[in-house]
Design an enzyme around this catalytic site. Structure first.
Site, mmCIF file in Angstrom:
data_model
loop_
_atom_site.group_PDB
_atom_site.id
_atom_site.type_symbol
_atom_site.label_atom_id
_atom_site.label_comp_id
_atom_site.label_asym_id
_atom_site.label_seq_id
_atom_site.Cartn_x
_atom_site.Cartn_y
_atom_site.Cartn_z
ATOM 1 N N ASP A 97 63.916 30.093 52.717
ATOM 2 C CA ASP A 97 63.106 28.988 52.202
ATOM 3 C C ASP A 97 63.632 27.679 52.776
ATOM 4 O OD1 ASP A 97 61.352 28.421 49.302
ATOM 5 O OD2 ASP A 97 62.496 26.779 50.213
ATOM 6 N N ASN B 148 56.525 16.784 54.407
ATOM 7 C CA ASN B 148 55.085 16.514 54.252
ATOM 8 C C ASN B 148 54.855 15.098 53.737
ATOM 9 O OD1 ASN B 148 53.926 18.896 55.095
ATOM 10 N ND2 ASN B 148 54.010 19.865 53.091
ATOM 11 N N HIS C 272 51.251 16.181 56.857
ATOM 12 C CA HIS C 272 51.062 17.629 56.846
ATOM 13 C C HIS C 272 51.176 18.245 58.242
ATOM 14 C CE1 HIS C 272 49.225 21.299 55.134
ATOM 15 N NE2 HIS C 272 49.741 20.816 54.014
ATOM 16 N N ASP D 122 53.448 21.240 59.419
ATOM 17 C CA ASP D 122 52.980 22.470 60.088
ATOM 18 C C ASP D 122 53.817 22.765 61.335
ATOM 19 O OD1 ASP D 122 51.074 22.839 58.213
ATOM 20 O OD2 ASP D 122 49.346 22.410 59.491
ATOM 21 N N GLU E 165 56.340 27.656 52.405
ATOM 22 C CA GLU E 165 57.480 27.428 53.305
ATOM 23 C C GLU E 165 58.526 28.521 53.149
ATOM 24 O OE1 GLU E 165 57.619 26.710 50.318
ATOM 25 O OE2 GLU E 165 59.409 25.624 49.697
#
Ligand code: GTP
Length: 377
Positions: free
Chosen positions: A235, A243, A248, A252, A278
């Site tokens: 994680d 973000n 965003h 990504d 994530e």
């Protein structure tokens, strides 16, 4: 003109085909092949196996012939063999990387022109002018090749029947090749849909559907071989900040970047996928004696040492469950999750592993960063 029109019955007067009426037996044999292929699809057989079957079935229709399927590799813009069960494997490399130009053989020519290339004599035909050595290596005298189209009508490959004799196809062979071309097109489309259904679009890794299948397969394999396996959940730490601070799109890009780092740090037999958001998961077969901890630590360090562009430096927390007993997959994932929770709670940027501790609770998680202390809990 729509390319698919070439798959219609041959037009009277086409000099490349010997115009003979198709007999009832010949018609039946094409239907039989179709039915077998449809049955394989209904049985959910793997597409590559069905392509092999299609080659074998079509070869029976022409004495001492060899069937082959070639596909375009968009990266190299060249054709390569994907199925030819009757060609010895040690010769397959000769049919990799064929440039799809007229003159490089029947398949290259059929591909280049988007129409059938029926060559009766490879030793004299201009369409083989650059590939005579290839024809000699395979002792091919005639080679009939039919383009394969995708759903948009674009040529993506070829289906061919070759033989050691000079031969001109009849109306029956023309129909047979056209049917095979359509079958290949359907099978490739199906293969692509199957791949997409288990692929995460953003990272290109396996998705949760595939990971679930992998978890069940690991459990089944354990019950037969009792070979220790591990499940790792990774994680990204404080991903929300990325973000929030950079948008965003940068988030990504980071997810794709992490996917790359993970890919580079697992073993070929490990199954890596995006578990969701994530979070990533790795299934590690044959990973007893803390092997997964070692790999987890390598991943953690690799992420630390990687620069993620605008997002800068990042860390990950990792939870691992090493499985040495017959456990339900839900329980395995739950244990890996609990180890991950411990990694987060004890400061992030660390690897924790759940281990079974003969009834004493909660001392069942080892933190690799302070292993001695954790095991003594
Ligand atoms: N850019 C992008 N963000 C995603 C995607 N999927 C999930 N997220 C974001 O991932 C973030 C996860 O945040 P949290 O669960 O709070 O976790 P975190 O900020 O990483 O904090 P810790 O895990 O506690 O270290 C949320 O902001 C989600 O919107 C995605 O596909 N793309």
């Amino acid at each position: 003109m729509n390319n698919y029109e070439f798959l219609d019955p041959v037009m009277p007067g086409d000099p490349s085909v010997e115009m003979t009426a198709i007999t009832t037996d010949q018609f039946e044999s094409i239907l039989n092949i179709q039915q077998k292929i449809l049955n394989f699809i209904a049985q959910d057989r793997k597409e590559n196996d069905i392509l092999d079957e299609l080659c074998t079935l079509s070869e029976v229709m022409l004495e001492s012939s060899v069937a082959s399927i070639m596909l375009l590799n968009p990266n190299t813009e060249s054709l390569s063999l994907v199925s030819a069960p009757s060609i010895p494997e040690d010769s397959h490399h000769l049919l990799y990387g064929v440039l799809p130009n007229s003159g490089n053989g029947s398949c290259a020519t059929a591909f280049a022109h988007g129409r059938p290339a029926y060559v009766n004599d490879t030793s004299t035909d201009d369409r083989w002018r650059n590939a005579r050595d290839l024809a000699n290596s395979f002792e091919i005298k005639s080679c009939w090749s039919m383009p394969v189209y995708n759903r948009d009508g674009r040529v993506i490959g070829t289906f061919a029947l070759s033989s050691a004799k000079q031969r001109r196809p009849s109306t029956f062979h023309d129909r047979l090749l056209k049917m095979c071309s359509s079958a290949v097109s359907i099978l490739l489309e199906r293969k692509e849909l199957r791949r997409l259904s288990v692929t995460d679009k953003l990272t290109g890794l396996w998705n949760r559907v595939k990971l679930d299948q992998g978890l069940h397969a690991q459990r089944a394999s354990y019950s037969v071989y009792q070979e220790t396996y591990s499940v790792m959940i990774i994680d990204i730490d404080h991903f929300k900040h990325i973000n929030d601070n950079y948008g965003h799109n940068v988030g990504d890009t980071v997810l794709s970047g992490i996917a790359e780092v993970l890919r580079d740090n697992i073993r070929p037999r490990d199954l890596l996928g995006r578990w969701g958001g994530e979070e990533f998961m790795v299934l590690l077969p044959d990973s007893g004696n803390g092997k997964a901890l070692e790999i987890g630590e390598e991943i953690r360090m690799a992420v630390r040492n990687h620069s993620f562009g605008l997002a800068g430096d990042l860390t990950v927390s990792i939870g691992i469950c090493e499985v040495k007993e017959n456990l339900r997959t839900l329980e395995v994932v739950d244990r890996a999750d609990r180890a991950l929770y411990r990694a987060k709670a004890s400061g992030r940027d660390r690897v924790c592993m759940f281990y079974k501790n003969k009834g004493k609770r909660p001392s069942n998680i080892v933190d690799i960063n302070k292993k001695a202390a954790a095991t003594a809990l």
